[in-house]
Design a protein around this motif. Structure first.
Motif, mmCIF file in Angstrom:
data_model
loop_
_atom_site.group_PDB
_atom_site.id
_atom_site.type_symbol
_atom_site.label_atom_id
_atom_site.label_comp_id
_atom_site.label_asym_id
_atom_site.label_seq_id
_atom_site.Cartn_x
_atom_site.Cartn_y
_atom_site.Cartn_z
ATOM 1 N N THR A 73 0.916 -1.215 -0.022
ATOM 2 C CA THR A 73 -0.003 0.065 0.010
ATOM 3 C C THR A 73 0.824 1.256 0.011
ATOM 4 O O THR A 73 2.104 1.285 -0.040
ATOM 5 C CB THR A 73 -0.922 0.129 1.197
ATOM 6 O OG1 THR A 73 -0.155 -0.065 2.381
ATOM 7 C CG2 THR A 73 -1.789 -1.281 1.191
ATOM 8 N N ALA A 74 0.304 2.238 0.192
ATOM 9 C CA ALA A 74 1.241 3.698 0.117
ATOM 10 C C ALA A 74 1.825 3.762 1.279
ATOM 11 O O ALA A 74 2.944 4.174 1.283
ATOM 12 C CB ALA A 74 0.382 4.885 -0.280
ATOM 13 N N ASP A 75 1.143 3.510 2.401
ATOM 14 C CA ASP A 75 2.036 3.258 3.666
ATOM 15 C C ASP A 75 2.891 2.386 3.815
ATOM 16 O O ASP A 75 4.207 2.486 4.416
ATOM 17 C CB ASP A 75 1.076 3.259 4.697
ATOM 18 C CG ASP A 75 0.222 4.187 5.344
ATOM 19 O OD1 ASP A 75 0.575 5.511 4.757
ATOM 20 O OD2 ASP A 75 -0.617 4.127 6.089
ATOM 21 N N ALA A 80 8.643 0.674 3.279
ATOM 22 C CA ALA A 80 9.756 -0.116 2.809
ATOM 23 C C ALA A 80 11.035 0.760 2.217
ATOM 24 O O ALA A 80 12.095 0.551 2.505
ATOM 25 C CB ALA A 80 9.383 -0.739 1.500
ATOM 26 N N LEU A 81 10.635 2.069 1.819
ATOM 27 C CA LEU A 81 11.640 2.840 1.165
ATOM 28 C C LEU A 81 12.539 3.739 2.478
ATOM 29 O O LEU A 81 13.824 3.754 2.228
ATOM 30 C CB LEU A 81 11.057 4.044 0.264
ATOM 31 C CG LEU A 81 10.399 3.713 -0.958
ATOM 32 C CD1 LEU A 81 9.731 4.912 -1.752
ATOM 33 C CD2 LEU A 81 11.700 3.326 -1.834
ATOM 34 N N ALA A 82 12.029 3.694 3.578
ATOM 35 C CA ALA A 82 12.501 4.137 4.783
ATOM 36 C C ALA A 82 13.609 3.179 5.148
ATOM 37 O O ALA A 82 14.859 3.478 5.489
ATOM 38 C CB ALA A 82 11.574 4.584 5.825
ATOM 39 N N MET A 83 13.463 1.784 4.858
ATOM 40 C CA MET A 83 14.300 0.818 5.504
ATOM 41 C C MET A 83 15.322 0.600 4.419
ATOM 42 O O MET A 83 16.375 0.353 4.772
ATOM 43 C CB MET A 83 13.603 -0.464 5.752
ATOM 44 C CG MET A 83 12.320 -0.499 6.952
ATOM 45 S SD MET A 83 13.315 0.109 8.352
ATOM 46 C CE MET A 83 14.478 -0.945 8.595
ATOM 47 N N VAL A 84 14.988 0.837 3.114
ATOM 48 C CA VAL A 84 15.781 0.772 2.043
ATOM 49 C C VAL A 84 16.783 1.912 1.956
ATOM 50 O O VAL A 84 18.012 1.803 1.971
ATOM 51 C CB VAL A 84 15.096 0.566 0.545
ATOM 52 C CG1 VAL A 84 16.255 1.054 -0.551
ATOM 53 C CG2 VAL A 84 14.373 -0.393 0.257
ATOM 54 N N ARG A 85 16.418 3.045 2.463
ATOM 55 C CA ARG A 85 17.049 4.068 2.579
ATOM 56 C C ARG A 85 18.271 3.831 3.698
ATOM 57 O O ARG A 85 19.519 4.051 3.394
ATOM 58 C CB ARG A 85 16.450 5.285 3.047
ATOM 59 C CG ARG A 85 17.180 6.651 3.524
ATOM 60 C CD ARG A 85 16.065 7.799 3.535
ATOM 61 N NE ARG A 85 17.065 8.983 4.552
ATOM 62 C CZ ARG A 85 17.755 9.816 3.945
ATOM 63 N NH1 ARG A 85 17.945 9.856 2.777
ATOM 64 N NH2 ARG A 85 18.105 10.734 4.538
ATOM 65 N N ARG A 86 17.777 3.461 4.844
ATOM 66 C CA ARG A 86 18.740 3.106 6.062
ATOM 67 C C ARG A 86 19.995 2.008 5.591
ATOM 68 O O ARG A 86 21.077 2.395 5.715
ATOM 69 C CB ARG A 86 17.844 2.525 7.111
ATOM 70 C CG ARG A 86 17.160 3.447 8.001
ATOM 71 C CD ARG A 86 16.058 2.753 8.768
ATOM 72 N NE ARG A 86 15.458 3.783 9.974
ATOM 73 C CZ ARG A 86 15.641 3.713 11.190
ATOM 74 N NH1 ARG A 86 16.437 2.947 11.636
ATOM 75 N NH2 ARG A 86 15.029 4.663 11.997
ATOM 76 N N PRO A 139 19.791 2.953 -6.226
ATOM 77 C CA PRO A 139 19.627 4.365 -5.716
ATOM 78 C C PRO A 139 19.238 4.392 -4.304
ATOM 79 O O PRO A 139 18.427 3.579 -3.812
ATOM 80 C CB PRO A 139 18.272 4.676 -6.630
ATOM 81 C CG PRO A 139 17.838 3.213 -6.849
ATOM 82 C CD PRO A 139 18.988 2.233 -7.190
ATOM 83 N N ILE A 140 19.524 5.434 -3.704
ATOM 84 C CA ILE A 140 19.130 5.675 -2.148
ATOM 85 C C ILE A 140 17.822 6.624 -2.164
ATOM 86 O O ILE A 140 18.145 7.739 -2.845
ATOM 87 C CB ILE A 140 20.312 6.276 -1.552
ATOM 88 C CG1 ILE A 140 21.586 5.328 -1.631
ATOM 89 C CG2 ILE A 140 19.944 6.728 -0.117
ATOM 90 C CD1 ILE A 140 22.806 5.839 -1.211
ATOM 91 N N PRO A 141 16.939 6.320 -1.392
ATOM 92 C CA PRO A 141 15.752 6.862 -1.392
ATOM 93 C C PRO A 141 15.943 8.275 -0.683
ATOM 94 O O PRO A 141 16.934 8.195 0.250
ATOM 95 C CB PRO A 141 14.761 6.296 -0.729
ATOM 96 C CG PRO A 141 15.010 4.968 -1.056
ATOM 97 C CD PRO A 141 16.584 4.826 -1.051
ATOM 98 N N THR A 142 15.526 9.266 -0.994
ATOM 99 C CA THR A 142 15.409 10.534 -0.184
ATOM 100 C C THR A 142 14.723 10.447 1.170
ATOM 101 O O THR A 142 13.881 9.350 1.370
ATOM 102 C CB THR A 142 14.825 11.741 -0.922
ATOM 103 O OG1 THR A 142 13.327 11.503 -1.028
ATOM 104 C CG2 THR A 142 15.391 11.882 -2.494
ATOM 105 N N SER A 143 15.008 11.449 1.870
ATOM 106 C CA SER A 143 14.275 11.069 3.358
ATOM 107 C C SER A 143 12.640 11.649 3.043
ATOM 108 O O SER A 143 11.792 10.887 4.133
ATOM 109 C CB SER A 143 14.740 12.502 4.021
ATOM 110 O OG SER A 143 14.522 13.613 3.787
ATOM 111 N N ALA A 144 12.137 12.119 1.983
ATOM 112 C CA ALA A 144 10.945 12.410 1.801
ATOM 113 C C ALA A 144 10.195 10.833 1.186
ATOM 114 O O ALA A 144 9.093 10.931 0.938
ATOM 115 C CB ALA A 144 10.702 13.764 0.947
ATOM 116 N N GLY A 145 11.102 10.001 0.935
ATOM 117 C CA GLY A 145 10.584 8.851 0.243
ATOM 118 C C GLY A 145 10.574 8.707 -1.312
ATOM 119 O O GLY A 145 9.595 8.068 -1.741
ATOM 120 N N SER A 146 11.335 9.390 -1.910
ATOM 121 C CA SER A 146 11.380 9.632 -3.513
ATOM 122 C C SER A 146 12.367 8.576 -3.806
ATOM 123 O O SER A 146 13.489 8.724 -3.247
ATOM 124 C CB SER A 146 11.075 10.518 -3.955
ATOM 125 O OG SER A 146 12.417 11.545 -3.759
#
Length: 245
Positions: A73-75, A80-86, A139-146
């Protein structure tokens, strides 16, 4: 976890691992994310996956119907992107600042990503100079989730005579990464597919690292697994790769 602070279930390491894995399975591949693929990737039983998917659905993190693929879902995608970023920032830090090899960082990052705070990750991002990709080209996601993926395709899709520059290498197999390091093939390496070999689904390729003054252009045989693990951005059709007179 800041992106889903109102959802207590998002604090679970197992929940974080699952949504990250669902994202990872779909990031570079068009195949649907099924329970069996999740079980194989996470090395768990199908029954464990089914139970967790029900939990993720209850938390509003996935869409799922019986016998159908799993979708975030969107959430779920935000988490997921927050964890990928980390994960990817930690891998970058381990290589750049602590001297780890690119085949050593995955397991370390898997452990650290659940223990550090969002503030730490944001400061680490700044400390590293806001890198766009990790050591494997992801690629590393941004803090905004893009997130923006490069315009790259698996090397297995390249035709004879097609040239490209390595943009991403799967980090699933450390032994594969060690082999490529020994062959001096990494992110940014120019590659030309010379021809398909008559057996084994392998190709003869030419590698021409601009900074590799020791050997210059050289031939290397790449098997099917390597061809499916290397993503490259096209630099042209039927390019020449000079191997000497």
């Amino acid at each position: 976890m800041a992106p889903l602070a109102g959802n207590p279930g998002a604090d679970s390491a197992s929940v974080q691992d699952y949504v990250k894995t669902i994202y990872a399975l779909a990031e570079w591949h068009d195949e649907p994310v099924t329970s069996s693929r999740l079980a194989a990737r996470l090395s768990v039983a199908n029954s464990s996956v089914s139970e967790m998917i029900r939990k993720l659905s209850d938390l509003g993190l996935v869409h799922h119907k019986p016998y159908r693929p799993v979708e975030l879902t969107a959430d779920g995608r935000l988490l997921a992107l927050a964890m990928v970023r980390r994960h990817r920032l930690l891998e970058t830090f381990l290589v750049q600042d602590l001297g780890y090899r690119w085949d050593e960082v995955h397991d370390e990052a898997e452990q650290l990503e659940h223990t550090v705070s969002d503030v730490f990750i944001d400061r680490l991002d700044a400390r590293l100079g806001y890198p766009a990709t990790d050591p494997h080209g992801d690629p590393i996601p941004t803090s905004a989730g893009s997130i923006t993926l490069p315009d790259a395709i698996p090397l297995v899709r390249f035709d004879d005579g097609h040239s490209g520059r390595v943009a991403r290498i799967s980090d699933e197999d450390p032994q594969l990464l060690r082999f490529l390091a020994a062959e001096r093939i990494g992110i940014g390496s120019p590659l030309t597919v010379l021809r398909r070999m008559p057996f084994g689904r392998s190709v003869l390729a030419c590698v021409d690292n601009d900074s590799d003054s020791d050997s210059g252009p050289r031939e290397v045989v790449l098997g099917e697994e390597l061809l499916s693990s290397i993503w490259a951005e096209s630099t042209g059709q039927h390019a020449n790769c000079s191997l000497g007179p």
